[in-house]
Design a protein around this motif. Structure first.
Motif, PDB file in Angstrom:
ATOM      1  N   GLU A  55       0.848  -1.191   0.000  1.00 60.94           N
ATOM      2  CA  GLU A  55       0.000   0.000   0.000  1.00 60.94           C
ATOM      3  C   GLU A  55       0.883   1.240   0.000  1.00 60.94           C
ATOM      4  OE1 GLU A  55      -3.527   2.109   2.641  1.00 60.94           O
ATOM      5  OE2 GLU A  55      -2.394   0.466   3.499  1.00 60.94           O
ATOM      6  N   LEU A  56       0.513   2.213  -0.813  1.00 62.48           N
ATOM      7  CA  LEU A  56       1.242   3.475  -0.894  1.00 62.48           C
ATOM      8  C   LEU A  56       1.152   4.211   0.441  1.00 62.48           C
ATOM      9  CD1 LEU A  56       2.732   5.554  -2.706  1.00 62.48           C
ATOM     10  CD2 LEU A  56       0.477   6.540  -3.160  1.00 62.48           C
ATOM     11  N   ARG A  57       2.303   4.673   0.902  1.00 59.65           N
ATOM     12  CA  ARG A  57       2.379   5.436   2.145  1.00 59.65           C
ATOM     13  C   ARG A  57       3.159   6.726   1.888  1.00 59.65           C
ATOM     14  NH1 ARG A  57       2.560   0.161   3.293  1.00 59.65           N
ATOM     15  NH2 ARG A  57       1.240  -0.654   4.941  1.00 59.65           N
ATOM     16  N   PRO A  58       2.920   7.751   2.687  1.00 63.63           N
ATOM     17  CA  PRO A  58       3.635   9.022   2.484  1.00 63.63           C
ATOM     18  C   PRO A  58       5.155   8.869   2.469  1.00 63.63           C
ATOM     19  CG  PRO A  58       1.832   9.347   4.019  1.00 63.63           C
ATOM     20  CD  PRO A  58       1.920   7.865   3.757  1.00 63.63           C
ATOM     21  N   GLU A  59       5.694   7.970   3.267  1.00 62.08           N
ATOM     22  CA  GLU A  59       7.154   7.810   3.303  1.00 62.08           C
ATOM     23  C   GLU A  59       7.703   7.242   1.992  1.00 62.08           C
ATOM     24  OE1 GLU A  59       5.408   4.347   5.815  1.00 62.08           O
ATOM     25  OE2 GLU A  59       5.034   6.495   5.607  1.00 62.08           O
ATOM     26  N   HIS A  60       6.888   6.466   1.262  1.00 63.54           N
ATOM     27  CA  HIS A  60       7.335   5.990  -0.058  1.00 63.54           C
ATOM     28  C   HIS A  60       7.519   7.181  -0.998  1.00 63.54           C
ATOM     29  CE1 HIS A  60       4.898   2.134   0.952  1.00 63.54           C
ATOM     30  NE2 HIS A  60       6.121   2.045   1.442  1.00 63.54           N
ATOM     31  N   LEU A  61       6.574   8.102  -0.942  1.00 62.65           N
ATOM     32  CA  LEU A  61       6.628   9.290  -1.798  1.00 62.65           C
ATOM     33  C   LEU A  61       7.764  10.213  -1.384  1.00 62.65           C
ATOM     34  CD1 LEU A  61       2.799   9.743  -1.800  1.00 62.65           C
ATOM     35  CD2 LEU A  61       4.160   9.178  -3.813  1.00 62.65           C
ATOM     36  N   ALA A  62       7.953  10.361  -0.092  1.00 62.73           N
ATOM     37  CA  ALA A  62       9.027  11.231   0.406  1.00 62.73           C
ATOM     38  C   ALA A  62      10.399  10.685   0.026  1.00 62.73           C
ATOM     39  CB  ALA A  62       8.916  11.377   1.923  1.00 62.73           C
ATOM     40  N   GLY A  63      10.510   9.371  -0.128  1.00 64.01           N
ATOM     41  CA  GLY A  63      11.789   8.761  -0.439  1.00 64.01           C
ATOM     42  C   GLY A  63      12.083   8.609  -1.917  1.00 64.01           C
ATOM     43  N   ALA A  64      11.196   9.086  -2.786  1.00 62.80           N
ATOM     44  CA  ALA A  64      11.380   8.924  -4.231  1.00 62.80           C
ATOM     45  C   ALA A  64      11.770  10.242  -4.890  1.00 62.80           C
ATOM     46  CB  ALA A  64      10.098   8.392  -4.868  1.00 62.80           C
ATOM     47  N   ALA A  65      12.778  10.170  -5.751  1.00 68.64           N
ATOM     48  CA  ALA A  65      13.181  11.346  -6.524  1.00 68.64           C
ATOM     49  C   ALA A  65      12.248  11.561  -7.710  1.00 68.64           C
ATOM     50  CB  ALA A  65      14.618  11.188  -7.018  1.00 68.64           C
ATOM     51  N   LEU A  66      11.575  10.486  -8.151  1.00 69.93           N
ATOM     52  CA  LEU A  66      10.624  10.551  -9.258  1.00 69.93           C
ATOM     53  C   LEU A  66       9.501   9.573  -8.968  1.00 69.93           C
ATOM     54  CD1 LEU A  66       9.710  11.409 -12.120  1.00 69.93           C
ATOM     55  CD2 LEU A  66      11.290   9.683 -13.032  1.00 69.93           C
ATOM     56  N   VAL A  67       8.268  10.050  -9.087  1.00 68.87           N
ATOM     57  CA  VAL A  67       7.078   9.215  -8.888  1.00 68.87           C
ATOM     58  C   VAL A  67       6.305   9.204 -10.196  1.00 68.87           C
ATOM     59  CG1 VAL A  67       4.929   8.900  -7.585  1.00 68.87           C
ATOM     60  CG2 VAL A  67       6.948   9.897  -6.450  1.00 68.87           C
ATOM     61  N   LEU A  68       6.051   8.005 -10.719  1.00 66.14           N
ATOM     62  CA  LEU A  68       5.274   7.846 -11.945  1.00 66.14           C
ATOM     63  C   LEU A  68       4.036   7.027 -11.627  1.00 66.14           C
ATOM     64  CD1 LEU A  68       8.127   7.046 -14.491  1.00 66.14           C
ATOM     65  CD2 LEU A  68       7.055   9.256 -13.991  1.00 66.14           C
ATOM     66  N   THR A  69       2.878   7.562 -12.014  1.00 70.65           N
ATOM     67  CA  THR A  69       1.615   6.897 -11.712  1.00 70.65           C
ATOM     68  C   THR A  69       0.961   6.391 -12.996  1.00 70.65           C
ATOM     69  OG1 THR A  69       0.257   8.897 -11.900  1.00 70.65           O
ATOM     70  CG2 THR A  69       1.269   8.453  -9.745  1.00 70.65           C
ATOM     71  N   ALA A  70       0.058   5.440 -12.843  1.00 65.69           N
ATOM     72  CA  ALA A  70      -0.651   4.902 -14.002  1.00 65.69           C
ATOM     73  C   ALA A  70      -1.725   5.880 -14.497  1.00 65.69           C
ATOM     74  CB  ALA A  70      -1.275   3.550 -13.673  1.00 65.69           C
ATOM     75  N   THR A  71      -2.318   6.654 -13.594  1.00 68.51           N
ATOM     76  CA  THR A  71      -3.408   7.553 -13.988  1.00 68.51           C
ATOM     77  C   THR A  71      -3.277   8.924 -13.324  1.00 68.51           C
ATOM     78  OG1 THR A  71      -4.881   6.948 -12.165  1.00 68.51           O
ATOM     79  CG2 THR A  71      -5.009   5.576 -14.172  1.00 68.51           C
ATOM     80  N   ARG A  72      -4.047   9.866 -13.860  1.00 68.08           N
ATOM     81  CA  ARG A  72      -4.101  11.209 -13.275  1.00 68.08           C
ATOM     82  C   ARG A  72      -4.696  11.160 -11.876  1.00 68.08           C
ATOM     83  NH1 ARG A  72      -7.984  13.523 -16.926  1.00 68.08           N
ATOM     84  NH2 ARG A  72      -8.319  11.353 -17.406  1.00 68.08           N
ATOM     85  N   SER A  73      -5.683  10.315 -11.671  1.00 67.23           N
ATOM     86  CA  SER A  73      -6.298  10.177 -10.355  1.00 67.23           C
ATOM     87  C   SER A  73      -5.274   9.708  -9.317  1.00 67.23           C
ATOM     88  CB  SER A  73      -7.475   9.197 -10.445  1.00 67.23           C
ATOM     89  OG  SER A  73      -7.994   8.930  -9.178  1.00 67.23           O
ATOM     90  N   GLN A  74      -4.447   8.748  -9.704  1.00 63.17           N
ATOM     91  CA  GLN A  74      -3.412   8.269  -8.783  1.00 63.17           C
ATOM     92  C   GLN A  74      -2.346   9.332  -8.552  1.00 63.17           C
ATOM     93  OE1 GLN A  74      -2.740   4.844 -11.123  1.00 63.17           O
ATOM     94  NE2 GLN A  74      -4.597   3.860 -10.352  1.00 63.17           N
ATOM     95  N   ARG A  75      -2.045  10.121  -9.576  1.00 64.16           N
ATOM     96  CA  ARG A  75      -1.110  11.237  -9.395  1.00 64.16           C
ATOM     97  C   ARG A  75      -1.668  12.205  -8.345  1.00 64.16           C
ATOM     98  NH1 ARG A  75      -0.478  14.418 -14.610  1.00 64.16           N
ATOM     99  NH2 ARG A  75      -2.503  15.153 -13.916  1.00 64.16           N
ATOM    100  N   SER A  76      -2.957  12.500  -8.440  1.00 66.57           N
ATOM    101  CA  SER A  76      -3.592  13.389  -7.461  1.00 66.57           C
ATOM    102  C   SER A  76      -3.546  12.799  -6.058  1.00 66.57           C
ATOM    103  CB  SER A  76      -5.049  13.659  -7.851  1.00 66.57           C
ATOM    104  OG  SER A  76      -5.102  14.395  -9.033  1.00 66.57           O
ATOM    105  N   ARG A  77      -3.764  11.506  -5.960  1.00 65.40           N
ATOM    106  CA  ARG A  77      -3.713  10.830  -4.654  1.00 65.40           C
ATOM    107  C   ARG A  77      -2.306  10.937  -4.064  1.00 65.40           C
ATOM    108  NH1 ARG A  77      -5.410   9.516   0.058  1.00 65.40           N
ATOM    109  NH2 ARG A  77      -5.017   7.379   0.708  1.00 65.40           N
ATOM    110  N   CYS A  78      -1.303  10.765  -4.896  1.00 67.19           N
ATOM    111  CA  CYS A  78       0.084  10.872  -4.426  1.00 67.19           C
ATOM    112  C   CYS A  78       0.393  12.266  -3.895  1.00 67.19           C
ATOM    113  CB  CYS A  78       1.061  10.530  -5.554  1.00 67.19           C
ATOM    114  SG  CYS A  78       1.114   8.785  -5.982  1.00 67.19           S
ATOM    115  N   THR A  79      -0.011  13.275  -4.649  1.00 75.75           N
ATOM    116  CA  THR A  79       0.304  14.640  -4.216  1.00 75.75           C
ATOM    117  C   THR A  79      -0.536  15.058  -3.013  1.00 75.75           C
ATOM    118  OG1 THR A  79      -1.160  15.606  -5.874  1.00 75.75           O
ATOM    119  CG2 THR A  79       1.159  15.329  -6.481  1.00 75.75           C
TER     120      THR A  79
END
Length: 184
Positions: free
Chosen positions: A69-93
């Motif tokens: 499951e995606l967690r904030p620390e996964h995002l904080a630790g990535a220099a680049l995040v690529l999502t499958a959809t715009r909705s998932q991009r919004s969820r990440c941000t």
């Protein structure tokens, strides 16, 4: 400092695991950590059988893969995040607002990477250099149709649907890998 490439889809059982393995293969000798996660994943699930079949076809062994499951620390630790959809991009941000400028859909970043000129500035690592180059390219491209950014989910489809999805991932990622390779 964030490091590595994180690929995100819905359940982390189809698109993002296929992308994770495809990207690792495309990177070859380029040393970039690649991981995946899902916005609605259940931790510890195996890859979808058709996705595993696609991955095995690349010569990789998908047997050890487990979803997370995606967690904030996964995002904080990535220099680049690529999502499958715009909705998932919004969820990440929404989960990690600081990741906004390094979070893109996979297809969107592929278009930007294809139009980008390699960075001539001293960046801290190849992923950061690729993100900076893609950001500069963004202003030179016409906006794409909204659905041009989403990678269709093959779940519920045939093995051929999974292969087509994997081909789209590879097609989108080739310019990304080339751009990162010039920066690293």
């Amino acid at each position: 400092m964030p490091d590595g490439l994180l690929i995100v889809c819905h359940a982390n059982m189809c698109r993002s695991p296929m992308a994770e393995y495809i990207v690792r293969q495309l990177f070859g000798d380029v040393s970039v950590p690649v991981t995946s996660a899902g916005t609605h994943a259940l931790d510890g699930r195996p890859m979808h059988p058709y996705a595993a079949e696609v991955v095995a076809g690349t010569g990789a062994d998908p047997a050890g893969f487990v979803s997370r499951e995606l967690r904030p620390e996964h995002l904080a630790g990535a220099a680049l995040v690529l999502t499958a959809t715009r909705s998932q991009r919004s969820r990440c941000t929404a989960l990690a607002p600081a990741a906004l400028h390094r979070t893109f859909t996979l297809r969107q970043f592929g278009r930007l990477a294809a139009a980008a000129e390699p960075s001539t500035e001293a960046e801290e690592g190849p992923l950061r250099a690729a993100v900076a180059a893609a950001a500069r390219a963004r202003g030179r491209l016409q906006p794409a149709a909204p659905d041009a950014d989403d990678l269709r989910d093959p779940l519920g489809g045939t093995p051929e649907d999974f292969r087509r999805c994997a081909e789209e991932i590879e097609r989108s990622m080739r310019p990304v890998v080339a751009l990162i390779g010039t920066a690293g």
